[in-house]
Design a protein around this motif. Structure first.
Motif, short mmCIF file in Angstrom:
data_model
loop_
_atom_site.label_atom_id
_atom_site.label_comp_id
_atom_site.label_asym_id
_atom_site.label_seq_id
_atom_site.Cartn_x
_atom_site.Cartn_y
_atom_site.Cartn_z
N ARG A 38 47.85 40.06 49.40
CA ARG A 38 47.30 40.98 48.42
C ARG A 38 47.46 41.85 48.02
O ARG A 38 48.98 42.54 48.30
CB ARG A 38 45.48 41.57 48.83
N THR A 39 47.40 42.15 46.78
CA THR A 39 48.03 43.14 45.88
C THR A 39 46.97 44.67 45.40
O THR A 39 47.57 45.42 44.93
CB THR A 39 48.40 42.46 44.65
N THR A 40 46.00 44.41 46.81
CA THR A 40 45.70 45.33 46.24
C THR A 40 45.55 46.81 47.44
O THR A 40 45.01 46.25 48.56
CB THR A 40 43.85 45.49 46.07
N ASN A 41 44.66 47.92 47.12
CA ASN A 41 45.40 48.89 48.94
C ASN A 41 43.75 49.72 47.93
O ASN A 41 43.77 50.32 47.65
CB ASN A 41 46.15 49.70 47.93
N PRO A 42 43.27 50.39 49.55
CA PRO A 42 41.86 51.34 49.11
C PRO A 42 42.51 52.86 48.56
O PRO A 42 41.84 53.52 48.54
CB PRO A 42 41.11 50.79 50.29
N ASN A 43 43.68 53.11 49.34
CA ASN A 43 44.29 54.40 49.15
C ASN A 43 44.59 54.33 47.72
O ASN A 43 45.67 55.35 47.72
CB ASN A 43 45.41 54.64 50.51
N LEU A 44 44.50 53.51 47.15
CA LEU A 44 45.41 53.83 46.08
C LEU A 44 43.88 55.07 44.75
O LEU A 44 43.70 53.39 43.78
CB LEU A 44 45.36 52.38 44.53
N LEU A 45 44.43 55.98 45.11
CA LEU A 45 42.85 56.92 44.24
C LEU A 45 43.57 58.23 44.06
O LEU A 45 44.95 58.61 44.97
CB LEU A 45 42.01 56.93 45.27
N ARG A 46 43.38 58.56 43.08
CA ARG A 46 43.84 59.66 42.59
C ARG A 46 43.41 60.78 44.14
O ARG A 46 42.08 60.80 44.70
CB ARG A 46 42.90 60.71 41.60
N TRP A 47 44.49 61.92 43.95
CA TRP A 47 44.44 62.88 44.90
C TRP A 47 42.73 62.84 46.20
O TRP A 47 42.49 63.87 46.64
CB TRP A 47 45.22 64.09 45.56
N GLU A 48 42.09 63.62 44.58
CA GLU A 48 40.82 64.29 44.57
C GLU A 48 40.21 63.50 45.48
O GLU A 48 38.69 63.51 45.89
CB GLU A 48 40.14 64.92 43.99
#
Length: 82
Positions: A38-48
């Protein structure tokens, strides 16, 4: 040891560095568990937006270990004061 403020600054910087690296590799935000194909990750979010548990486990905790890791190879971290 780093102060709480120093840890927070470096942890955020590391998360942003990691995100840029992942995005450059073609990864994108996506819910659910990440997988080999897969090439998705649930942690690819802005720090906030990142959950506190993830910030602690993957960013703050490793930053706090920097002085210990460096000391094992006879290096030290020095605080530069203006």
């Amino acid at each position: 040891k780093f102060t709480k403020e120093e840890v927070e600054i470096m942890a955020k910087m590391e998360h942003e560095r990691w995100m840029e690296e992942q995005i450059d590799k073609g990864w994108r935000y996506g819910p659910g568990p990440k997988g080999v194909n897969r090439t998705t990750n649930p942690n690819l979010l802005r720090w906030e937006e990142l959950p506190e548990g993830i910030k602690e486990k993957f960013n703050r905790k490793p930053v706090r270990k920097i002085p210990e890791i460096l000391s094992k190879v006879n290096l030290e971290v020095y605080r530069v004061t203006p």
